[in-house]
Design a protein around this motif. Sequence first.
Motif, PDB file in Angstrom:
ATOM      1  N   LEU A   1      -1.016  -2.736   2.297  1.00 23.85           N
ATOM      2  CA  LEU A   1      -0.764  -1.787   2.096  1.00 23.85           C
ATOM      3  C   LEU A   1      -0.869  -1.019   0.079  1.00 23.85           C
ATOM      4  O   LEU A   1      -0.275  -1.958  -0.352  1.00 23.85           O
ATOM      5  CB  LEU A   1       1.042  -0.511   1.863  1.00 23.85           C
ATOM      6  CG  LEU A   1       1.329  -0.517   3.189  1.00 23.85           C
ATOM      7  CD1 LEU A   1       2.818  -0.190   3.492  1.00 23.85           C
ATOM      8  CD2 LEU A   1       0.921   0.154   4.130  1.00 23.85           C
ATOM      9  N   GLY A   2      -1.858  -0.328   0.099  1.00 27.24           N
ATOM     10  CA  GLY A   2      -2.259  -0.144  -1.067  1.00 27.24           C
ATOM     11  C   GLY A   2      -1.283   1.194  -1.158  1.00 27.24           C
ATOM     12  O   GLY A   2      -0.957   1.977  -0.631  1.00 27.24           O
ATOM     13  N   HIS A   3      -1.601   1.926  -3.067  1.00 27.85           N
ATOM     14  CA  HIS A   3      -1.194   2.429  -3.205  1.00 27.85           C
ATOM     15  C   HIS A   3      -1.796   3.900  -4.265  1.00 27.85           C
ATOM     16  O   HIS A   3      -2.570   2.773  -5.042  1.00 27.85           O
ATOM     17  CB  HIS A   3       0.673   2.435  -3.637  1.00 27.85           C
ATOM     18  CG  HIS A   3       0.744   1.657  -4.614  1.00 27.85           C
ATOM     19  ND1 HIS A   3       0.432   0.291  -4.511  1.00 27.85           N
ATOM     20  CD2 HIS A   3       0.659   1.291  -5.828  1.00 27.85           C
ATOM     21  CE1 HIS A   3       0.174  -0.992  -5.537  1.00 27.85           C
ATOM     22  NE2 HIS A   3       1.113  -0.067  -6.327  1.00 27.85           N
ATOM     23  N   SER A   4      -1.532   5.099  -4.280  1.00 31.32           N
ATOM     24  CA  SER A   4      -1.965   6.034  -4.921  1.00 31.32           C
ATOM     25  C   SER A   4      -1.145   6.468  -5.519  1.00 31.32           C
ATOM     26  O   SER A   4       0.622   6.667  -5.128  1.00 31.32           O
ATOM     27  CB  SER A   4      -2.156   7.262  -3.975  1.00 31.32           C
ATOM     28  OG  SER A   4      -3.628   6.281  -3.271  1.00 31.32           O
ATOM     29  N   ASP A   5      -1.536   7.831  -7.050  1.00 28.05           N
ATOM     30  CA  ASP A   5      -0.350   8.211  -7.632  1.00 28.05           C
ATOM     31  C   ASP A   5       0.014   9.309  -6.802  1.00 28.05           C
ATOM     32  O   ASP A   5      -0.454  10.156  -6.070  1.00 28.05           O
ATOM     33  CB  ASP A   5      -1.513   8.753  -8.551  1.00 28.05           C
ATOM     34  CG  ASP A   5      -0.412   9.446  -9.971  1.00 28.05           C
ATOM     35  OD1 ASP A   5       0.681   9.603  -9.524  1.00 28.05           O
ATOM     36  OD2 ASP A   5      -0.850   9.790 -11.026  1.00 28.05           O
TER      37      ASP A   5
ATOM     38  N   THR B   1      -4.513  10.077   0.894  1.00 28.60           N
ATOM     39  CA  THR B   1      -4.776   8.655   0.596  1.00 28.60           C
ATOM     40  C   THR B   1      -6.199   8.881   0.793  1.00 28.60           C
ATOM     41  O   THR B   1      -6.696   7.810   0.812  1.00 28.60           O
ATOM     42  CB  THR B   1      -4.015   8.002   1.752  1.00 28.60           C
ATOM     43  OG1 THR B   1      -4.350   8.377   2.974  1.00 28.60           O
ATOM     44  CG2 THR B   1      -2.526   8.403   1.056  1.00 28.60           C
ATOM     45  N   ASP B   2      -6.587   9.950   2.333  1.00 27.50           N
ATOM     46  CA  ASP B   2      -7.967   9.234   1.937  1.00 27.50           C
ATOM     47  C   ASP B   2      -9.676   8.946   1.037  1.00 27.50           C
ATOM     48  O   ASP B   2      -9.140   9.771   0.683  1.00 27.50           O
ATOM     49  CB  ASP B   2      -9.204  10.648   2.897  1.00 27.50           C
ATOM     50  CG  ASP B   2      -7.884  10.854   4.645  1.00 27.50           C
ATOM     51  OD1 ASP B   2      -7.250   9.578   4.865  1.00 27.50           O
ATOM     52  OD2 ASP B   2      -8.124  11.862   4.407  1.00 27.50           O
ATOM     53  N   GLY B   3      -9.813   7.848   0.986  1.00 24.01           N
ATOM     54  CA  GLY B   3     -10.353   7.428  -0.483  1.00 24.01           C
ATOM     55  C   GLY B   3      -9.701   7.713  -1.647  1.00 24.01           C
ATOM     56  O   GLY B   3     -11.132   7.652  -2.782  1.00 24.01           O
TER      57      GLY B   3
ATOM     58  N   ILE C   1      -1.438   4.050   8.695  1.00 24.60           N
ATOM     59  CA  ILE C   1      -0.023   3.788   8.536  1.00 24.60           C
ATOM     60  C   ILE C   1      -0.068   4.228   7.075  1.00 24.60           C
ATOM     61  O   ILE C   1      -0.602   4.131   6.002  1.00 24.60           O
ATOM     62  CB  ILE C   1       0.659   3.137   8.975  1.00 24.60           C
ATOM     63  CG1 ILE C   1       2.754   3.098   7.854  1.00 24.60           C
ATOM     64  CG2 ILE C   1       0.379   1.349   7.836  1.00 24.60           C
ATOM     65  CD1 ILE C   1       3.313   2.161   8.251  1.00 24.60           C
ATOM     66  N   VAL C   2       0.945   5.401   6.837  1.00 25.16           N
ATOM     67  CA  VAL C   2       0.736   6.141   5.173  1.00 25.16           C
ATOM     68  C   VAL C   2       2.495   6.736   5.025  1.00 25.16           C
ATOM     69  O   VAL C   2       3.506   6.671   6.009  1.00 25.16           O
ATOM     70  CB  VAL C   2       0.271   7.342   5.559  1.00 25.16           C
ATOM     71  CG1 VAL C   2       0.418   8.269   4.052  1.00 25.16           C
ATOM     72  CG2 VAL C   2      -1.216   7.544   5.992  1.00 25.16           C
ATOM     73  N   VAL C   3       3.423   5.354   3.785  1.00 22.52           N
ATOM     74  CA  VAL C   3       4.762   5.717   4.034  1.00 22.52           C
ATOM     75  C   VAL C   3       4.560   6.528   2.776  1.00 22.52           C
ATOM     76  O   VAL C   3       3.585   6.162   1.613  1.00 22.52           O
ATOM     77  CB  VAL C   3       4.549   4.191   3.182  1.00 22.52           C
ATOM     78  CG1 VAL C   3       6.203   4.234   2.768  1.00 22.52           C
ATOM     79  CG2 VAL C   3       4.996   3.918   4.715  1.00 22.52           C
ATOM     80  N   TRP C   4       5.728   7.300   2.134  1.00 20.31           N
ATOM     81  CA  TRP C   4       5.701   8.480   0.908  1.00 20.31           C
ATOM     82  C   TRP C   4       7.291   7.939   0.442  1.00 20.31           C
ATOM     83  O   TRP C   4       7.778   7.378   0.908  1.00 20.31           O
ATOM     84  CB  TRP C   4       5.567   9.890   0.849  1.00 20.31           C
ATOM     85  CG  TRP C   4       6.019  10.751  -0.246  1.00 20.31           C
ATOM     86  CD1 TRP C   4       5.248   9.862  -1.232  1.00 20.31           C
ATOM     87  CD2 TRP C   4       6.645  11.657   0.079  1.00 20.31           C
ATOM     88  NE1 TRP C   4       5.422  10.743  -2.255  1.00 20.31           N
ATOM     89  CE2 TRP C   4       6.077  12.258  -1.532  1.00 20.31           C
ATOM     90  CE3 TRP C   4       7.057  12.729   0.324  1.00 20.31           C
ATOM     91  CZ2 TRP C   4       6.328  12.786  -2.594  1.00 20.31           C
ATOM     92  CZ3 TRP C   4       7.025  13.552  -0.464  1.00 20.31           C
ATOM     93  CH2 TRP C   4       6.813  13.784  -1.744  1.00 20.31           C
TER      94      TRP C   4
END
Length: 578
Positions: free
Chosen positions: A345-349, A478-480, A552-555
């Motif tokens: 999993l990559g992660h974003s701000d 999370t797209d892009g 898959i998206v995890v918050w």
Amino acid sequence: MSFEVADDGFRCDGEPFRIISGSLHYFRVHPDQWDDRLRKARQLGLNTIDTYVAWNFHSSREGEFRTDGWRDLGRFLDLAEAHGLYAIVRPGPYICAEWRNAGLPTWLTARPGIKVRTSDPLYLDATADFYRAVLPIVADRQVSRGGNVVMVQVENEYGAYGDDAAYLRSLVALIRGQGIDVPLFTCDQANDEMLTRGGLPELLRTGTFGSRSKERLATLRRHQPTGPLMCTEFWNGWFDSWGQQHHTTAAQESAADLDDLLAAGASVNLYMLHGGTNFGLNNGANDKGVYVPITTSYDYDAPLREDGAPGPKFHAFREVISRHAPVPAEAPSEFVPAPEFEVDLGHSDWTAVLPESFESFDRLPEQDEVDPEAIFAVYEADVTADDQVVVFDEVRDRVFGFLDSLPIGSVERTQHQRALTLPGAGRLRLLVEDLGRVNYAARLGESKGLIGPARTAVRELTNWRIAAVDHDSLPTLTDGADTLPVGRPVAGPVLLSGTFDAAGVDLFLDTSGFGTGIVWINGVLLGRYWSAGPTTTMFVPGPLLREQHNSIVVWELAAASRPVAKFVSDPQLGHTEA
């Protein structure tokens, strides 16, 4: 075709009939798996299926009533009929069911001054609108019209809440006014006080209990001198709450109580036949002095597990039922372990989730004033170095605090916490989470958010800004997005995302490396996870998946020690000792 309550029991087309039923809530099971679960109900030996109708599942916004897809009650009832099952429908309007707000829409309970479960015109008028939307679906499927619906419930365990017979009679009139002509009934816990308070002499009274069947039936008979005896909720397991143990009961003990019940000639509805899952953050909560939210899993230790596989009680109950009624020769196949694999999993701000616009208040508002349907909201206020600490009258239900972008701690309602330390001056930003609307007793319908006023060491905090977080839109953020390196620990709040291939089979997502948050698969919100336990897996229904490029998206709201999506072979529902 006819179905009636006679002095000597139920009669179907004039012939004696015993109901052997099980509860299966269509809103807790993926619609593409309804057919499988109903087939297994017949294989258990059941002749009837029972379901609540969750008003808020169909009407999350005032003025709407959806019956498409997952909300297609008519399709569910038709599938039951195709499997040779009669149906009992329990439309509430209050259902309890460990479901968010007991099934009552939050737009309804947020109305100033409304008195739910009473003869309050505000409440009865809204209930009448609900019945006008849902009961024609049921009426068209009554046995009197060639369908399979044999009974409809009035309210639900009302004796535990009130004793307003006029209110119950108002519901009866509203139900009959929508063309329901099959027998109506009430259900209450099998004790003298609740059966007295919750029933009407003109309706069939039924009981709810999970043990001491002979004693409970004798209590029920005192209040129902003639007619059938029925346990409308035979509690063969129990629900789980965050921070507690996974509840189980011995299969053979439960089977023995079921045998006693059937040997007495009574009818029964297993609660639950199959619990399923509180998808989409629809779990309820209890508060009897301590607020306790309910887990995403609604496995219930039922005969059919959360994933639909037969458990020990399925086989024990099937053997008992076979002593009293015909049981099909066909039995369901046993559980097959799910595929095991991992997904980086990559992660974003996390600041990408912050709303673009806020409403301003000169006082601390409750969340319901902005959007009673919101699960998350952001509160902001400016603080000075002299403020030092902020104390709220009450937190409903969890707060993650930040000073500017610096995390300053969290506050948990479950721990009776109310205060945050302020390390200096700046913008106080609070991410507030609704962990589940109370579904039982006096706190039913309470509002969410921060309950004010909010005071610091030197003053009352005013000039607040608040905005609801549209959590349904979060997977698209999370797209892009630029992602940071995978695999290393991360601090929340953070959005984690990845893709994987699957063959459309059920999966179990291991959450043991995470803190607390929510998960989407292909844009569908599975629910909440939490390291408080007991469960450390989330059920992923196979119909949600495609062969390639599943998202898959995890918050993650707290912190993840190993932000990797790990899928395991079987469910882990947690420790069973208190």
